[in-house]
Design an enzyme around this catalytic site. Sequence first.
Site, PDB file in Angstrom:
ATOM      1  N   VAL B  97      63.225  -3.805 -75.730  1.00  7.06           N
ATOM      2  CA  VAL B  97      62.494  -5.054 -75.951  1.00  7.06           C
ATOM      3  C   VAL B  97      63.336  -6.263 -75.562  1.00  7.06           C
ATOM      4  O   VAL B  97      62.789  -7.314 -75.201  1.00  7.06           O
ATOM      5  CB  VAL B  97      62.007  -5.151 -77.421  1.00  7.06           C
ATOM      6  N   ASP B 175      59.318  -3.600 -84.713  1.00 15.73           N
ATOM      7  CA  ASP B 175      59.835  -2.724 -85.758  1.00 15.73           C
ATOM      8  C   ASP B 175      61.044  -1.961 -85.268  1.00 15.73           C
ATOM      9  O   ASP B 175      61.202  -1.732 -84.062  1.00 15.73           O
ATOM     10  CB  ASP B 175      58.760  -1.708 -86.156  1.00 15.73           C
ATOM     11  N   GLY B 317      58.107   1.288 -79.714  1.00 16.53           N
ATOM     12  CA  GLY B 317      58.219   0.382 -80.852  1.00 16.53           C
ATOM     13  C   GLY B 317      59.005  -0.852 -80.464  1.00 16.53           C
ATOM     14  O   GLY B 317      58.994  -1.255 -79.288  1.00 16.53           O
ATOM     15  N   GLU B 318      59.674  -1.475 -81.438  1.00 15.12           N
ATOM     16  CA  GLU B 318      60.515  -2.657 -81.203  1.00 15.12           C
ATOM     17  C   GLU B 318      59.703  -3.899 -80.858  1.00 15.12           C
ATOM     18  O   GLU B 318      60.278  -4.958 -80.578  1.00 15.12           O
ATOM     19  CB  GLU B 318      61.514  -2.424 -80.040  1.00 15.12           C
ATOM     20  N   GLY B 319      58.385  -3.781 -80.816  1.00 16.74           N
ATOM     21  CA  GLY B 319      57.558  -4.877 -80.310  1.00 16.74           C
ATOM     22  C   GLY B 319      57.409  -4.834 -78.799  1.00 16.74           C
ATOM     23  O   GLY B 319      56.794  -5.725 -78.199  1.00 16.74           O
TER      24      GLY B 319
END
Lengths: 348, 348
Positions: B97, B175, B317-319
């Site tokens: 990200v 996240d 994930g991680e945005g």
Amino acid sequence: MAFEIGMPVAPPSVSVREDALGRLAGLATPAGAFGGLGELSVWVAATQGVCPPLPVERVRAVIFAGDHGVSDHGVSAYPKQVTPAMVRTFVAGRAGVSALARQHRVALRVLDIGVDDDLTGVDPAVQEFKIRRSSGAIHLEDALTPEETLRALEVGATVAAQEISAGAQLLISGDMGIGNTTPAAALIAASLGLPAAEVTGRGTGVDDTALVHKQELIQQALDRVGDRCNDPLDTLTALGSADLAAAVGFMVGAARAGTPVLLDGLISVACALIADRLAPGAVDWFAAGHRSPEPAQSLALDKLGLSPILDLGMRLGEGSGAVAAVPLVRSASLLLSEVALLADLDLG
Amino acid sequence: MAFEIGMPVAPPSVSVREDALGRLAGLATPAGAFGGLGELSVWVAATQGVCPPLPVERVRAVIFAGDHGVSDHGVSAYPKQVTPAMVRTFVAGRAGVSALARQHRVALRVLDIGVDDDLTGVDPAVQEFKIRRSSGAIHLEDALTPEETLRALEVGATVAAQEISAGAQLLISGDMGIGNTTPAAALIAASLGLPAAEVTGRGTGVDDTALVHKQELIQQALDRVGDRCNDPLDTLTALGSADLAAAVGFMVGAARAGTPVLLDGLISVACALIADRLAPGAVDWFAAGHRSPEPAQSLALDKLGLSPILDLGMRLGEGSGAVAAVPLVRSASLLLSEVALLADLDLG
């Protein structure tokens, strides 16, 4: 520029592709977590011949504009006067693709290849490569003469060479031409051996009655051409148009020069299919920018083995779906150089 | 910041939405030709309360990191030591990200809400809002105390207010937390009244045996909680975590402040579902950045009535999926101001 027919295209680097797959698997992410973006990063690396790849900064799009005889026969929701009006709108930077190209710093050029208008007052450079005013109505006659087809292919290859000389790391071909989904669907049907019923879509949004008529007209064109569909050059001459042939030449020229192409919607993918028939292996230099709602576009993508980056139901043409997808190609070009390796993590 | 439960959220502007729909229909394109991008432009206008909308320039993402007791029980392909290691990787700007956020000029902030580590040497600001070290193993005990849940919600709302004060026009919650797909799937199952079998996915990539085990553990958690699932706050306390509760508070805070949120994958959409239960109507301020391969994410998107912008099979994930979709939201914000109207075309 002489246009070679049938000679295979040298593929992107197989060894760099292997390197890129290895590097992707070693990133500090779960295996496969980047999904299609990871696959795209491998393609970018292989087309550049270097891993990790360079950032894809310089993207150039060319809109090949032209009219189609079928637009006088009730296949579109719009009159053909829209084609030159939209060419003027591109020049003014006010079309849908103009906004997207500005946003993404994509150089945008429009060329009148076969518009049925003199475009008085428009920068003469726009008409520099004009082949003819409108192409033939494909259900009644061949779209082009064989000589015009070859000339349009050469024009497209010349334009690709110009754009590559200008620094393009990635090329896009856009389209503008009322009625152009009819020849595009016909080219796909002819290449895949499908009846008109499977390839005909609503284009700009024709109603049910016009859809049936459009399908009949495409079938009439396919029946008229018959076995000539077995030859890709004959197919283009009979069922294409000057603007579509130029886009085909553009794609073949890019692939032969080792410059990747991001495909747009129905028109672009129809041209890619013909390009790969004329220059076997060209498809390895192509990625699919988006999926259009036109049924023939998905059929052609499947045949080419390409998965589109975007699937937003866009059906504007102009190269807009490909230009909208450019940031994702750029993202893909960054992953392999900018993301940490799992081996670099400090797990305490 | 006091956190209000159950009070409806004021919707985006209905009249501006009507204006935007009208303007979209009047653009010099076939009706509906921008597809999902056009729908997104209408949403952007309505959330801003102005048509045409302003360009969406300032986007800010916050990663809420935390550990989960279930990660000690064989539900993930990775050990929980990866969570603090990845927090350090975000701080170093080397995560997936991170690369995407740099590319798209998205401000990225990481907060340790519940990491099971002291993160020695990391900027103390990262731990400013820490609630606890790891949350409870949800199949055996509640994830949080009711007081911790409220505190985490308030933390999230405070962070949203900070980001909005910093100028955010669009917010993203990311996240990080090994094991976090287990509580996220449980929250969705509890909210939708579904058994574990329908919501359990492979997360970071567990094998078939671990997948069955993960499903059993989620079902055990659902059975343990029983009717408490009818209350969204109880659901979050029992089946969530500190980091997920903070993300929920972040989304509710954004919606109450009238700032739109672009959702990411499974974790983000699970939090959005709870946010909309705690603050009915919050969903109208949310758009879906991407579709994840996790089955529960699609189930939750359907429940929320949201169609994702991207569908690339990303599951990092991680945005990251939301950040990758930011250029499309920006494209949408430009269409209504930059594209010519059909009425402006010169049709000769």
